[in-house]
Structures are given as C-alpha cells and as structure tokens.
Enzyme design. Structure first.
Site, short mmCIF file in Angstrom:
data_model
loop_
_atom_site.label_atom_id
_atom_site.label_comp_id
_atom_site.label_asym_id
_atom_site.label_seq_id
_atom_site.Cartn_x
_atom_site.Cartn_y
_atom_site.Cartn_z
N HIS A 288 0.87 -1.18 0.00
CA HIS A 288 0.00 0.00 0.00
C HIS A 288 0.91 1.23 0.00
O HIS A 288 2.15 1.10 -0.03
CB HIS A 288 -0.93 -0.03 1.22
N SER B 162 -1.46 -3.81 5.59
CA SER B 162 -1.92 -4.91 4.71
C SER B 162 -3.13 -5.61 5.33
O SER B 162 -4.01 -6.09 4.62
CB SER B 162 -0.80 -5.92 4.52
N LYS C 63 5.10 3.04 11.90
CA LYS C 63 3.83 2.38 12.23
C LYS C 63 4.11 1.16 13.13
O LYS C 63 3.36 0.85 14.03
CB LYS C 63 3.14 1.98 10.93
N ASP C 64 5.21 0.45 12.85
CA ASP C 64 5.61 -0.69 13.68
C ASP C 64 6.78 -0.23 14.54
O ASP C 64 7.93 -0.65 14.34
CB ASP C 64 5.98 -1.86 12.77
N GLY D 100 9.06 1.40 8.74
CA GLY D 100 7.95 2.29 9.08
C GLY D 100 7.76 2.45 10.58
O GLY D 100 7.76 1.47 11.32
N GLY E 94 1.85 3.16 2.25
CA GLY E 94 2.82 3.19 3.35
C GLY E 94 4.13 2.56 2.92
O GLY E 94 5.22 3.12 3.11
N HIS E 95 4.03 1.38 2.30
CA HIS E 95 5.24 0.72 1.79
C HIS E 95 5.92 1.59 0.74
O HIS E 95 7.13 1.73 0.71
CB HIS E 95 4.88 -0.62 1.14
N GLN F 191 7.54 -15.40 12.20
CA GLN F 191 7.12 -14.28 13.05
C GLN F 191 5.62 -14.28 13.34
O GLN F 191 5.11 -13.38 13.99
CB GLN F 191 7.55 -12.93 12.46
#
Ligand code: AMP
Length: 282
Positions: free
Chosen positions: A34, A188, A151-152, A149, A36-37, A61
């Site tokens: 998306h 995702s 985000k993580d 990111g 973001g990537h 993971q």
C-alpha cells in the site's frame, strides 16, 4: 525492475550497482503493498539509493497460524506498484531460500527489554521471528540504508537492537506512518476488514489523538480509561493503550513532560489485530 528469487541472483544483480557511487537502500516487506510501503521506497529514492524491496511472508514471526494463513497475497499488484515507484530490484524468495534447514531449531537473539513488552508480551516469539528473518535478509542484501515504518515502532526498536548485536553498519531510517483519510494507519491487514469494521477502525487513531490532546490537562489513567471504554463500547477488544518513553519503550504511568513520549495502541476488531502509535509533540 529486476525480480530475483535466490540470494545468488540477488548478489549478482547487486554487483554492478555496488561498484558505482549509489548506496543500496533496502525496504523489507511482507507484500500486499500500500502507499505506506511505497513511502519507504520514495524515501530511499530521495536519498538517491539503489532500491531493493523484499517481499517475504515470514512464517517464523506469526505466533498465530491463522494470521499467517490469512495474510493477504497480491503479488501482481505489488509488482506493478513497485515498478511505478521506480524500485530497482525486487527480492522474492521462497521459504526454502530463507530457511534452507527448515523452520525448527532456529537461532535466538538477545533483544533485551524491547522484546518483552507490548507486542512482545502479546505475541510470544514474534520479535525473535522478526530478528531471524531480518538477519538473513540483511546478510543477503548488505544494504547501506534500511527503511522501516514507524507504524511498527516496536519493530523499529527491535531491528535497531539487532543491528547493534550484529555490529552492522547499515543505517536505519524510521519513516513516518501513512494514514487513510480517517486517520487509520495503512496496513496490509486492513484489507481483511469488513465494511463495518473498516468504518470503525479509524477510532484507534482518534484515541491516539485524544491522548496527545489531553497531555497536561488530565492524568493518563483517566484518558486511558476513556479510550478503553470507547473501544470496548464499539466492539473492539483492546490489547493495550499505553504511554511509553519513545527512546527506550519504558512504560510510563503518567504524562512525563521531560521525556520523549509515544502513545501506543493495539486492539482486535473481530479476529484482526490492529496496532498504531503516535509520538507526542514536546
Ligand atoms: P509489512 O509488509 O507490514 O511487514 O511492512 C513492511 C514495512 O512497511 C515495515 O517497515 C512497516 O513498518 C512499513 N509500513 C507498514 N505500514 C506502514 C504505513 N502505514 N506507513 C509507513 N510505513 C508502513
């Protein structure tokens, strides 16, 4: 864009770039790409890096096998987006290429405190899996720059710790979170939300914004309870709503103006676990 599936082909593809001036910028992903990537790719390109993106849904993971099974795969679309973004190389290895000895008895890493809290506590083994795959990917790409990111956020901290354990000189760049119009962090996993769930999902960001807005006016205890009550009322199952020191991830009981603070949130909506965070302005 060159697409390679083995470490040997990746090495060969990178050889000509390495002899030139350009630095290698690496963007690891699990696909279902998306904006973001794509912002990570754009950051690498702004630094004039030769860009290598990997798409690999890393089985080690996923602490929940159902989450792994349902992880979205949209490879044709991903290739088109990466081509449009000007990515130079896509590394698309099968599981056997990354784990030739299988996925049992894997190495473990001393990631310290950052592995033990928040998502580390909620998803046992998750960050060991992240470290296992990142270590293999870093060996394969030998990047100058690594783009991840915010985000993580906890993952960024874990990978920073991994780089230090490896005495790896790859420079890590934390890239700001890209959001949908209602504030929902792009992910995702958002593709799996039903229309009704999607309509509610922006609430996570609203909670983060209200945590930031009430800094200095209320105690965090009260703000946290308001967020938890609101989320539960709307049918979410919150995992955590927390305030932490942005440099160490030490959990803060209350707003602490002398620290760099970050608000972090994780909640289930149906069986989909969403996470988000917001660094608080000083
Ligand atoms: P993933 O494919 O979910 O493993 O993510 C690959 C990389 O993209 C990680 O470094 C993520 O933190 C980053 N990423 C995921 N979502 C976003 C977003 N909304 N904004 C910026 N980066 C993101």
């Amino acid at each position: 864009m060159k697409i390679v599936k083995s470490k040997a082909d990746l090495k060969a593809a990178l050889q000509s770039y390495r002899s030139g001036q350009a630095k290698i910028g690496f963007i690891p992903t699990m696909g279902a790409l998306h904006e973001g990537h794509i912002s990570l790719i754009k950051n690498a390109k702004q630094n004039a890096d030769t860009t290598v993106c990997s798409i690999f849904v890393n089985p080690t993971q996923f602490n929940d096998p159902k989450d792994f099974e349902h992880y979205p795969v949209t490879i044709e679309q991903d290739i088109a987006m990466l081509t449009d973004a000007g990515c130079d190389i896509l590394f698309l290895p099968p599981v056997t290429e990354m784990y030739p000895e299988g996925i049992v008895s894997l190495e473990s890493y001393n990631l310290g405190y950052v592995e033990t809290v928040l998502d580390g506590a909620a998803r046992p083994g998750h960050f060991q899996g992240v470290a296992q795959v990142m270590s293999r990917l870093l060996d394969a790409v030998q990047a100058d720059n690594l783009y991840m990111g915010q985000k993580d956020y906890q993952q960024c901290m874990v990978v920073k710790q991994l780089l230090s354990l490896r005495k790896d000189n790859t420079k890590i760049h934390f890239v700001p979170t890209m959001r949908e119009q209602d504030g929902l962090a792009m992910s995702s996993r958002n593709r799996r939300l039903t229309e009704g769930q999607r309509a509610l999902a922006g609430l996570l960001y609203q909670c983060l914004v209200s945590i930031e807005a009430q800094n200095g006016t209320k105690s965090f205890d009260i703000v946290k309870k308001e967020c938890l009550d609101l989320l539960e009322h709307k049918g979410f199952k919150p995992d955590y709503v927390t305030l932490a020191d942005a440099d160490t991830l030490e959990i803060l009981e209350d707003y602490s103006p002398s620290r760099n603070m970050i608000a972090l949130i994780a909640a289930f909506i149906g069986d989909i676990r969403l996470i988000d965070n917001l660094p608080l302005k000083k």
